[in-house]
Write a protein that holds these residues in place. Structure first.
Motif, PDB file in Angstrom:
ATOM      1  N   LYS A 143      46.618  47.974  41.045  1.00  0.00           N
ATOM      2  CA  LYS A 143      48.064  47.820  40.897  1.00  0.00           C
ATOM      3  C   LYS A 143      48.412  47.337  39.492  1.00  0.00           C
ATOM      4  N   GLU A 144      47.620  46.405  38.964  1.00  0.00           N
ATOM      5  CA  GLU A 144      47.862  45.852  37.629  1.00  0.00           C
ATOM      6  C   GLU A 144      46.548  45.595  36.918  1.00  0.00           C
ATOM      7  N   ILE A 145      46.589  45.731  35.593  1.00  0.00           N
ATOM      8  CA  ILE A 145      45.449  45.383  34.747  1.00  0.00           C
ATOM      9  C   ILE A 145      45.915  44.255  33.840  1.00  0.00           C
ATOM     10  N   ILE A 146      45.308  43.103  34.009  1.00  0.00           N
ATOM     11  CA  ILE A 146      45.738  41.914  33.278  1.00  0.00           C
ATOM     12  C   ILE A 146      44.696  41.591  32.202  1.00  0.00           C
ATOM     13  N   PRO A 147      45.113  41.620  30.911  1.00  0.00           N
ATOM     14  CA  PRO A 147      44.172  41.212  29.859  1.00  0.00           C
ATOM     15  C   PRO A 147      43.751  39.763  30.085  1.00  0.00           C
ATOM     16  N   TRP A 148      42.500  39.519  29.908  1.00  0.00           N
ATOM     17  CA  TRP A 148      41.930  38.208  30.155  1.00  0.00           C
ATOM     18  C   TRP A 148      41.265  37.738  28.881  1.00  0.00           C
ATOM     19  N   PHE A 149      40.809  36.529  28.823  1.00  0.00           N
ATOM     20  CA  PHE A 149      40.185  36.023  27.606  1.00  0.00           C
ATOM     21  C   PHE A 149      38.818  36.644  27.378  1.00  0.00           C
ATOM     22  N   SER A 151      37.859  39.360  25.744  1.00  0.00           N
ATOM     23  CA  SER A 151      37.809  40.822  25.875  1.00  0.00           C
ATOM     24  C   SER A 151      37.561  41.305  27.300  1.00  0.00           C
ATOM     25  N   ARG A 152      37.997  40.552  28.266  1.00  0.00           N
ATOM     26  CA  ARG A 152      37.813  40.947  29.662  1.00  0.00           C
ATOM     27  C   ARG A 152      39.167  41.254  30.291  1.00  0.00           C
ATOM     28  N   TYR A 153      39.121  41.721  31.526  1.00  0.00           N
ATOM     29  CA  TYR A 153      40.331  42.054  32.272  1.00  0.00           C
ATOM     30  C   TYR A 153      40.212  41.543  33.700  1.00  0.00           C
ATOM     31  N   VAL A 154      41.361  41.374  34.335  1.00  0.00           N
ATOM     32  CA  VAL A 154      41.434  41.114  35.762  1.00  0.00           C
ATOM     33  C   VAL A 154      42.222  42.279  36.366  1.00  0.00           C
ATOM     34  N   LEU A 155      41.692  42.844  37.432  1.00  0.00           N
ATOM     35  CA  LEU A 155      42.362  43.938  38.121  1.00  0.00           C
ATOM     36  C   LEU A 155      42.997  43.401  39.392  1.00  0.00           C
ATOM     37  N   VAL A 161      44.205  41.308  45.916  1.00  0.00           N
ATOM     38  CA  VAL A 161      42.937  40.688  45.534  1.00  0.00           C
ATOM     39  C   VAL A 161      42.765  40.918  44.036  1.00  0.00           C
ATOM     40  N   GLU A 162      42.272  39.907  43.341  1.00  0.00           N
ATOM     41  CA  GLU A 162      42.032  40.026  41.898  1.00  0.00           C
ATOM     42  C   GLU A 162      40.532  40.089  41.643  1.00  0.00           C
ATOM     43  N   LEU A 163      40.129  41.104  40.878  1.00  0.00           N
ATOM     44  CA  LEU A 163      38.722  41.326  40.559  1.00  0.00           C
ATOM     45  C   LEU A 163      38.542  41.249  39.050  1.00  0.00           C
ATOM     46  N   GLU A 164      37.524  40.548  38.621  1.00  0.00           N
ATOM     47  CA  GLU A 164      37.292  40.370  37.190  1.00  0.00           C
ATOM     48  C   GLU A 164      36.366  41.459  36.643  1.00  0.00           C
ATOM     49  N   VAL A 165      36.795  42.072  35.539  1.00  0.00           N
ATOM     50  CA  VAL A 165      35.970  43.052  34.833  1.00  0.00           C
ATOM     51  C   VAL A 165      35.151  42.268  33.809  1.00  0.00           C
ATOM     52  N   SER A 166      33.846  42.371  33.882  1.00  0.00           N
ATOM     53  CA  SER A 166      33.009  41.631  32.945  1.00  0.00           C
ATOM     54  C   SER A 166      33.134  42.227  31.543  1.00  0.00           C
ATOM     55  N   LYS A 167      32.752  41.445  30.570  1.00  0.00           N
ATOM     56  CA  LYS A 167      32.843  41.880  29.170  1.00  0.00           C
ATOM     57  C   LYS A 167      32.026  43.156  28.942  1.00  0.00           C
ATOM     58  N   MET A 168      30.884  43.246  29.607  1.00  0.00           N
ATOM     59  CA  MET A 168      30.006  44.401  29.439  1.00  0.00           C
ATOM     60  C   MET A 168      30.680  45.700  29.914  1.00  0.00           C
ATOM     61  N   SER A 170      34.122  46.077  30.221  1.00  0.00           N
ATOM     62  CA  SER A 170      35.494  46.177  29.717  1.00  0.00           C
ATOM     63  C   SER A 170      35.688  47.360  28.783  1.00  0.00           C
ATOM     64  N   LYS A 171      34.719  47.605  27.924  1.00  0.00           N
ATOM     65  CA  LYS A 171      34.850  48.713  26.973  1.00  0.00           C
ATOM     66  C   LYS A 171      34.937  50.047  27.709  1.00  0.00           C
ATOM     67  N   LYS A 172      34.096  50.228  28.710  1.00  0.00           N
ATOM     68  CA  LYS A 172      34.125  51.472  29.483  1.00  0.00           C
ATOM     69  C   LYS A 172      35.463  51.625  30.202  1.00  0.00           C
ATOM     70  N   LEU A 173      36.017  50.531  30.702  1.00  0.00           N
ATOM     71  CA  LEU A 173      37.332  50.577  31.354  1.00  0.00           C
ATOM     72  C   LEU A 173      38.407  50.998  30.365  1.00  0.00           C
ATOM     73  N   ARG A 174      38.383  50.404  29.163  1.00  0.00           N
ATOM     74  CA  ARG A 174      39.369  50.761  28.129  1.00  0.00           C
ATOM     75  C   ARG A 174      39.271  52.246  27.766  1.00  0.00           C
ATOM     76  N   ILE A 175      38.066  52.737  27.626  1.00  0.00           N
ATOM     77  CA  ILE A 175      37.874  54.145  27.270  1.00  0.00           C
ATOM     78  C   ILE A 175      38.333  55.047  28.412  1.00  0.00           C
ATOM     79  N   THR A 176      37.938  54.717  29.633  1.00  0.00           N
ATOM     80  CA  THR A 176      38.299  55.522  30.795  1.00  0.00           C
ATOM     81  C   THR A 176      39.799  55.608  30.979  1.00  0.00           C
ATOM     82  N   LEU A 177      40.488  54.465  30.848  1.00  0.00           N
ATOM     83  CA  LEU A 177      41.931  54.424  31.087  1.00  0.00           C
ATOM     84  C   LEU A 177      42.758  54.573  29.805  1.00  0.00           C
ATOM     85  N   LYS A 178      42.070  54.723  28.680  1.00  0.00           N
ATOM     86  CA  LYS A 178      42.741  54.882  27.380  1.00  0.00           C
ATOM     87  C   LYS A 178      43.717  53.740  27.097  1.00  0.00           C
TER      88      LYS A 178
END
Length: 179
Positions: A143-149, A151-155, A161-168, A170-178
């Motif tokens: 529903k939402e992608i929240i920038p986190w400290f 270089s990570r994100y919370v989905l 439910v909030e799920l944390e995207v690990s730093k490792m 995060s880059k793939k998420l940024r590329i996938t979702l542009k």
């Protein structure tokens, strides 16, 4: 059936992964997986890959080989001593926990048998993505992608439910979702 042209180390990894999906390795195959830096054979279909990205090649092959299989289109989960057949579109995320692999839907959670790696491989084409070492998320339910400290994100998912995207990852998420 595929032919492999790669280093011995990558060969062993590919051989192990391909065997999980009953994909044979044959020298006379028309499809060749070629590690970057090795010569491509002429008159054969070649897929060139970086050694570090060997699992992406597996995902590519598996998505093509198993595209029409029923197993790819459903999963069977156990909840409250009852089995349910669940479609991938209904799954919000999968999580590895101490009590096994769990599939979460909007209304329930189900214990499932396969590994996260298995579902990551076959459901990548359905919009599932690894976000950390223990979770796969269905991007259609974010529903939402929240920038986190750092270089990570919370989905934030459809069920809040909030799920944390690990730093490792995060880059793939940024590329996938542009983003």
């Amino acid at each position: 059936m595929v032919q492999l042209l790669c280093s011995n180390k990558v060969y062993e990894k590919l051989k192990r992964e391909l065997s999980k999906y009953q994909i044979e390795i044959k020298q006379d195959s028309d499809l060749v997986l070629v590690e970057k830096g090795y010569d491509m054979p002429s008159e054969k279909l070649c897929v060139v890959f970086e050694a570090i990205d060997y699992m992406d090649v597996i995902r590519l092959l598996v998505s093509g080989v198993q595209e029409d299989l029923h197993l790819m289109n459903t999963l069977t989960g156990l909840s409250e001593n009852k089995f349910a057949v669940i479609e991938p579109r209904d799954v919000l995320y999968l999580e590895a926990a101490s009590d096994g692999i769990m599939a979460y839907t909007k209304s329930n959670r189900y214990s499932i048998k396969e590994t996260l790696q298995y579902y990551e491989n076959i459901w990548v084409v359905k919009g599932f993505m690894r976000i950390n070492k223990s979770q796969l998320v269905n991007l259609l339910h974010v529903k939402e992608i929240i920038p986190w400290f750092n270089s990570r994100y919370v989905l934030r998912m459809d069920n809040n439910v909030e799920l944390e995207v690990s730093k490792m990852f995060s880059k793939k998420l940024r590329i996938t979702l542009k983003i």
